[in-house]
Scaffold this motif. Structure first.
Motif, PDB file in Angstrom:
ATOM      1  N   ALA A  37      36.715  34.674  53.031  1.00 12.90           N
ATOM      2  CA  ALA A  37      35.323  34.811  52.586  1.00 12.90           C
ATOM      3  C   ALA A  37      35.324  35.298  51.143  1.00 12.90           C
ATOM      4  CB  ALA A  37      34.580  35.806  53.468  1.00 12.90           C
ATOM      5  N   VAL A  38      34.542  34.603  50.329  1.00 12.20           N
ATOM      6  CA  VAL A  38      34.350  35.012  48.937  1.00 12.20           C
ATOM      7  C   VAL A  38      33.010  35.738  48.881  1.00 12.20           C
ATOM      8  CG1 VAL A  38      34.125  34.263  46.551  1.00 12.20           C
ATOM      9  CG2 VAL A  38      35.664  33.042  48.094  1.00 12.20           C
ATOM     10  N   ILE A  39      33.068  37.031  48.619  1.00  8.19           N
ATOM     11  CA  ILE A  39      31.859  37.864  48.666  1.00  8.19           C
ATOM     12  C   ILE A  39      31.397  38.161  47.243  1.00  8.19           C
ATOM     13  CG2 ILE A  39      30.904  40.041  49.510  1.00  8.19           C
ATOM     14  CD1 ILE A  39      33.228  40.050  51.543  1.00  8.19           C
ATOM     15  N   GLY A  40      30.124  37.928  46.987  1.00 10.48           N
ATOM     16  CA  GLY A  40      29.578  38.253  45.662  1.00 10.48           C
ATOM     17  C   GLY A  40      29.617  37.087  44.692  1.00 10.48           C
ATOM     18  N   ILE A  41      29.881  35.872  45.197  1.00 14.78           N
ATOM     19  CA  ILE A  41      29.853  34.691  44.317  1.00 14.78           C
ATOM     20  C   ILE A  41      28.397  34.464  43.884  1.00 14.78           C
ATOM     21  CG2 ILE A  41      29.724  33.136  46.325  1.00 14.78           C
ATOM     22  CD1 ILE A  41      31.175  31.013  44.692  1.00 14.78           C
ATOM     23  N   ARG A  42      28.211  34.112  42.620  1.00 15.72           N
ATOM     24  CA  ARG A  42      26.867  33.869  42.099  1.00 15.72           C
ATOM     25  C   ARG A  42      26.389  32.472  42.504  1.00 15.72           C
ATOM     26  NH1 ARG A  42      24.488  38.520  41.010  1.00 15.72           N
ATOM     27  NH2 ARG A  42      25.145  39.510  39.074  1.00 15.72           N
ATOM     28  N   PRO A  43      25.087  32.309  42.679  1.00 16.63           N
ATOM     29  CA  PRO A  43      24.576  31.000  43.113  1.00 16.63           C
ATOM     30  C   PRO A  43      24.992  29.852  42.191  1.00 16.63           C
ATOM     31  CG  PRO A  43      22.902  32.649  43.483  1.00 16.63           C
ATOM     32  CD  PRO A  43      24.027  33.351  42.742  1.00 16.63           C
ATOM     33  N   TYR A  44      25.041  30.077  40.856  1.00 18.10           N
ATOM     34  CA  TYR A  44      25.423  28.943  39.996  1.00 18.10           C
ATOM     35  C   TYR A  44      26.892  28.571  40.205  1.00 18.10           C
ATOM     36  CZ  TYR A  44      26.278  33.008  36.839  1.00 18.10           C
ATOM     37  OH  TYR A  44      26.646  34.215  36.316  1.00 18.10           O
ATOM     38  N   ASP A  45      27.745  29.563  40.532  1.00 15.44           N
ATOM     39  CA  ASP A  45      29.159  29.242  40.781  1.00 15.44           C
ATOM     40  C   ASP A  45      29.340  28.496  42.105  1.00 15.44           C
ATOM     41  OD1 ASP A  45      30.225  30.242  38.434  1.00 15.44           O
ATOM     42  OD2 ASP A  45      30.576  32.235  39.239  1.00 15.44           O
ATOM     43  N   ALA A  46      28.553  28.869  43.101  1.00 14.39           N
ATOM     44  CA  ALA A  46      28.646  28.159  44.384  1.00 14.39           C
ATOM     45  C   ALA A  46      28.195  26.711  44.204  1.00 14.39           C
ATOM     46  CB  ALA A  46      27.783  28.857  45.434  1.00 14.39           C
ATOM     47  N   ARG A  47      27.142  26.515  43.428  1.00 19.75           N
ATOM     48  CA  ARG A  47      26.695  25.137  43.176  1.00 19.75           C
ATOM     49  C   ARG A  47      27.750  24.379  42.375  1.00 19.75           C
ATOM     50  NH1 ARG A  47      23.508  22.522  39.239  1.00 19.75           N
ATOM     51  NH2 ARG A  47      22.992  20.474  40.049  1.00 19.75           N
ATOM     52  N   ALA A  48      28.391  25.070  41.422  1.00 16.88           N
ATOM     53  CA  ALA A  48      29.439  24.428  40.622  1.00 16.88           C
ATOM     54  C   ALA A  48      30.541  23.882  41.532  1.00 16.88           C
ATOM     55  CB  ALA A  48      30.020  25.436  39.626  1.00 16.88           C
ATOM     56  N   LEU A  49      30.908  24.642  42.558  1.00 18.82           N
ATOM     57  CA  LEU A  49      31.974  24.173  43.455  1.00 18.82           C
ATOM     58  C   LEU A  49      31.541  22.926  44.221  1.00 18.82           C
ATOM     59  CD1 LEU A  49      33.396  27.572  44.795  1.00 18.82           C
ATOM     60  CD2 LEU A  49      34.263  26.148  42.943  1.00 18.82           C
ATOM     61  N   THR A  50      30.248  22.803  44.523  1.00 21.89           N
ATOM     62  CA  THR A  50      29.788  21.576  45.199  1.00 21.89           C
ATOM     63  C   THR A  50      29.926  20.368  44.257  1.00 21.89           C
ATOM     64  OG1 THR A  50      27.432  21.688  44.572  1.00 21.89           O
ATOM     65  CG2 THR A  50      28.079  22.879  46.556  1.00 21.89           C
ATOM     66  N   LEU A  51      29.801  20.617  42.949  1.00 18.62           N
ATOM     67  CA  LEU A  51      29.967  19.514  41.993  1.00 18.62           C
ATOM     68  C   LEU A  51      31.439  19.124  41.869  1.00 18.62           C
ATOM     69  CD1 LEU A  51      27.458  20.603  39.173  1.00 18.62           C
ATOM     70  CD2 LEU A  51      27.038  19.191  41.187  1.00 18.62           C
TER      71      LEU A  51
END
Ligand code: SF4
Ligand code: SF4
Length: 367
Positions: free
Chosen positions: A111-125
């Protein structure tokens, strides 16, 4: 939508409990010695700022949840900067000698805790590149699927954040399994996926929040989005012809100051270029994958000696065209920039993708 209330006094106990089922990762402060080694920008000198990076959290270590921005994104947790892919040996006394085999890697739940929403979206890209109908990169896919993303909303966006212009939001949910919102003495947790629910169960966080928590999230979200003042235009990029932008007259001016250090690509959560190297020692051999950068001349150097991007201006143009035009055209999922602002903050010569994007977006070729 299920919303859970986590009182902060229960936080460390829950995190400790979750260690029984997950390897944990989160933002932690770099040690002073690491700071000195990794100084990269002119606007973020370690002498006058605290720097945070994502690392594995071992016993008694907890993620920093105080609203910090990390100098590097958590991309490296799924796509390591250096990764062993295959290995073999010429030692005939060893079983399977002379056969390249995948290196054993631990893909147990993490589990990656504290990831920012823009970084999580970046990983989907990035996922669009590594997990396709034609080919699934097993290293990326296994790590991505093993990971649960526990996001932390950005209540106070930095001056570099322009995520709202690039299809993201400080409270975005894309790519996240849980979104945590800091609300004083408590976190409000929006459960987004079953993976997220499983993590909260493992941590023992189960107090269902009432309607007022949802209203509070909406209030904090509106305030955070309003606090982002940078406005970047992207609306014309799609309709513009590739060659019109490629041949535009502004590239020499944009590239003039660039020193091709590659910092912008290494701090970027959506850059995925890599190089593959074989290393041998005695009879053993390992095949590595290492991050590379389109800003380095060697990246495109052919064995013949020809280099299709031998000039600096060609490399700078490639970076911005890939992020803001080629990716947009190929996937129709917006730009390959989520507006995290790291490259703006770290570029030693102040090349600013916000300005470049505005120039590209407003360009009207002479007819
Ligand atoms: S744009 Fe800036 S950070 Fe990127 S390679 Fe050029 S000088 Fe380095
Ligand atoms: S291009 Fe710059 S602002 Fe955009 S996602 Fe990458 S590092 Fe962040």
């Amino acid at each position: 939508m299920k919303v859970i209330k986590i009182e902060k006094k229960e936080w460390t106990g829950g995190i400790d409990k979750s260690r029984g089922k997950y390897l944990l990762f989160g933002p932690v402060k770099e040690s002073d010695s690491e700071n000195e080694k990794s100084c990269v920008g002119n606007r973020s000198c370690p002498a006058d700022s605290d720097r945070y990076i994502f690392k594995q959290l071992f016993a008694d270590q907890f993620p920093e949840m105080g609203g910090v921005d990390t100098v590097l994104s958590p991309k490296s947790l799924i796509f390591p900067q250096t990764e062993k892919m295959l290995q073999t040996t010429l030692d005939t006394s060893v079983a399977d000698h002379h056969i390249m085999k995948r290196v054993d890697t631990d893909y147990s739940p993490r589990a990656v805790i504290g990831i920012r929403p823009y970084d999580a979206r970046a990983l989907t890209l990035v996922n669009l590149n590594f997990d396709t109908e034609d080919y699934r990169d097993p290293y990326w896919c296994d790590a991505y699927e093993a990971t649960t993303f526990i996001g932390l909303a950005v209540n106070n966006p930095s001056e570099f954040d322009f995520s709202t212009s690039m299809g993201s939001s400080p409270f975005g949910e894309e790519g996240l399994d849980v979104l945590l919102v800091d609300n004083g003495d408590e976190f409000i947790a929006k459960v987004i996926t079953d993976k997220g629910q499983a993590f909260l169960d493992a941590a023992g966080f189960s107090k269902v929040a009432d309607e007022s928590a949802i209203k509070e999230i909406e209030r904090l979200k509106a305030a955070a989005e309003k606090a982002i003042t940078a406005k970047v235009g992207t609306g014309n990029l799609k309709r513009r012809e590739i060659l019109e932008l490629h041949e535009a007259p502004f590239w020499n001016d944009i590239a003039f100051a660039c020193i091709n250090c590659g910092t912008c690509t290494f701090v970027c959560p959506t850059c995925w270029c890599f190089d593959i190297q074989d290393e041998t020692k005695g009879k053993s051999s390992v095949r590595f994958r290492n991050w590379d950068s389109c800003m380095f001349p060697l990246f495109t150097l052919h064995g013949s000696g020809h280099n299709p991007r031998g000039e600096k201006v060609q490399r700078v143009r490639q970076r911005f065209m890939h992020k803001l035009k080629y990716f947009l055209d190929k996937y129709d999922q917006g730009t390959m920039c989520v507006g995290c602002g790291r490259c703006v903050q770290s570029c030693p010569v102040n090349i600013d993708i916000r300005e470049v994007c505005n120039i590209m977006n407003s360009y009207e070729p002479e007819r």
